[in-house]
Design a protein around this motif. Sequence first.
Motif, PDB file in Angstrom:
ATOM      1  N   SER A 183       3.936  17.006  -1.960  1.00 55.17           N
ATOM      2  CA  SER A 183       3.148  15.828  -1.572  1.00 55.17           C
ATOM      3  C   SER A 183       3.945  14.545  -1.746  1.00 55.17           C
ATOM      4  O   SER A 183       3.893  13.641  -0.901  1.00 55.17           O
ATOM      5  CB  SER A 183       1.876  15.746  -2.420  1.00 55.17           C
ATOM      6  N   ASP A 188       5.098  11.839   1.174  1.00 51.75           N
ATOM      7  CA  ASP A 188       4.751  10.426   1.106  1.00 51.75           C
ATOM      8  C   ASP A 188       5.989   9.538   1.116  1.00 51.75           C
ATOM      9  O   ASP A 188       5.969   8.459   1.704  1.00 51.75           O
ATOM     10  CB  ASP A 188       3.896  10.151  -0.130  1.00 51.75           C
ATOM     11  N   VAL A 202       0.839  -1.201   0.000  1.00 54.19           N
ATOM     12  CA  VAL A 202       0.000   0.000   0.000  1.00 54.19           C
ATOM     13  C   VAL A 202       0.876   1.254   0.000  1.00 54.19           C
ATOM     14  O   VAL A 202       0.690   2.156  -0.826  1.00 54.19           O
ATOM     15  CB  VAL A 202      -0.942   0.009   1.229  1.00 54.19           C
ATOM     16  N   PHE A 203       1.836   1.305   0.898  1.00 51.45           N
ATOM     17  CA  PHE A 203       2.659   2.508   1.031  1.00 51.45           C
ATOM     18  C   PHE A 203       3.630   2.664  -0.134  1.00 51.45           C
ATOM     19  O   PHE A 203       3.902   3.773  -0.581  1.00 51.45           O
ATOM     20  CB  PHE A 203       3.403   2.492   2.364  1.00 51.45           C
ATOM     21  N   ARG A 204       4.158   1.551  -0.629  1.00 48.02           N
ATOM     22  CA  ARG A 204       5.086   1.620  -1.761  1.00 48.02           C
ATOM     23  C   ARG A 204       4.352   2.104  -3.013  1.00 48.02           C
ATOM     24  O   ARG A 204       4.827   2.977  -3.733  1.00 48.02           O
ATOM     25  CB  ARG A 204       5.719   0.248  -2.010  1.00 48.02           C
ATOM     26  N   SER A 205       3.164   1.569  -3.245  1.00 48.38           N
ATOM     27  CA  SER A 205       2.367   1.944  -4.408  1.00 48.38           C
ATOM     28  C   SER A 205       1.947   3.413  -4.308  1.00 48.38           C
ATOM     29  O   SER A 205       1.991   4.150  -5.305  1.00 48.38           O
ATOM     30  CB  SER A 205       1.138   1.054  -4.502  1.00 48.38           C
ATOM     31  N   ARG A 206       1.555   3.820  -3.130  1.00 52.77           N
ATOM     32  CA  ARG A 206       1.127   5.207  -2.909  1.00 52.77           C
ATOM     33  C   ARG A 206       2.272   6.175  -3.174  1.00 52.77           C
ATOM     34  O   ARG A 206       2.096   7.205  -3.834  1.00 52.77           O
ATOM     35  CB  ARG A 206       0.642   5.324  -1.459  1.00 52.77           C
ATOM     36  N   ALA A 207       3.466   5.835  -2.701  1.00 52.69           N
ATOM     37  CA  ALA A 207       4.633   6.689  -2.925  1.00 52.69           C
ATOM     38  C   ALA A 207       4.952   6.786  -4.418  1.00 52.69           C
ATOM     39  O   ALA A 207       5.237   7.868  -4.933  1.00 52.69           O
ATOM     40  CB  ALA A 207       5.837   6.156  -2.155  1.00 52.69           C
ATOM     41  N   ARG A 208       4.891   5.659  -5.111  1.00 55.43           N
ATOM     42  CA  ARG A 208       5.152   5.664  -6.551  1.00 55.43           C
ATOM     43  C   ARG A 208       4.153   6.533  -7.292  1.00 55.43           C
ATOM     44  O   ARG A 208       4.503   7.258  -8.233  1.00 55.43           O
ATOM     45  CB  ARG A 208       5.083   4.240  -7.105  1.00 55.43           C
ATOM     46  N   THR A 209       2.887   6.463  -6.879  1.00 58.58           N
ATOM     47  CA  THR A 209       1.839   7.262  -7.519  1.00 58.58           C
ATOM     48  C   THR A 209       2.108   8.751  -7.330  1.00 58.58           C
ATOM     49  O   THR A 209       2.004   9.535  -8.281  1.00 58.58           O
ATOM     50  CB  THR A 209       0.460   6.897  -6.934  1.00 58.58           C
ATOM     51  N   PHE A 210       2.473   9.152  -6.114  1.00 59.57           N
ATOM     52  CA  PHE A 210       2.741  10.562  -5.852  1.00 59.57           C
ATOM     53  C   PHE A 210       3.954  11.049  -6.634  1.00 59.57           C
ATOM     54  O   PHE A 210       3.962  12.173  -7.144  1.00 59.57           O
ATOM     55  CB  PHE A 210       2.950  10.806  -4.353  1.00 59.57           C
ATOM     56  N   LYS A 235       2.881  11.540 -10.234  1.00 62.42           N
ATOM     57  CA  LYS A 235       2.092  12.761 -10.371  1.00 62.42           C
ATOM     58  C   LYS A 235       2.997  13.991 -10.344  1.00 62.42           C
ATOM     59  O   LYS A 235       2.782  14.959 -11.080  1.00 62.42           O
ATOM     60  CB  LYS A 235       1.049  12.859  -9.258  1.00 62.42           C
TER      61      LYS A 235
END
Length: 90
Positions: free
Chosen positions: A53, A57, A23-31, A34
Motif C-alpha cells: 500500500s 501511494d 494531501v498527497f504528501r501527508s497520505r504517503a507519509r502516513t502509509f 504504517k
Amino acid sequence: MANHKSAIKRIRQTEKRRAYNRVFRSRARTFVKKARVAIAGTDANAAVEATRSAIQDLDRAASRGVIHKRNAARRKSRLMRQLYQLTQAK
C-alpha cells in the motif's frame, strides 16, 4: 502583500497547489509510517500488505509531481530492504 495583479494571482495559485500537494504528501507519509510499524511487528503478511500500500501511494504521489520520482524510489527501496530483512530473520 502583493501589489501587482499577476502577483496576487500567483499567490492564489500557489496556495491552491500547496493544499493539493499537502494531501498527497501527508497520505504517503502516513502509509510509509504504517508500513514501518507493520514491519516492526510480528505479522509478516500484514507487513507485506502495508508495504504494498505504501509503495502504491508513493508511486501515486510521484506521478502527480508531489514528490520527485527518485525520492519515491529511494523510499520504496528502503521499505523493501526493511521488509526483506524481516522475512530473512524469520
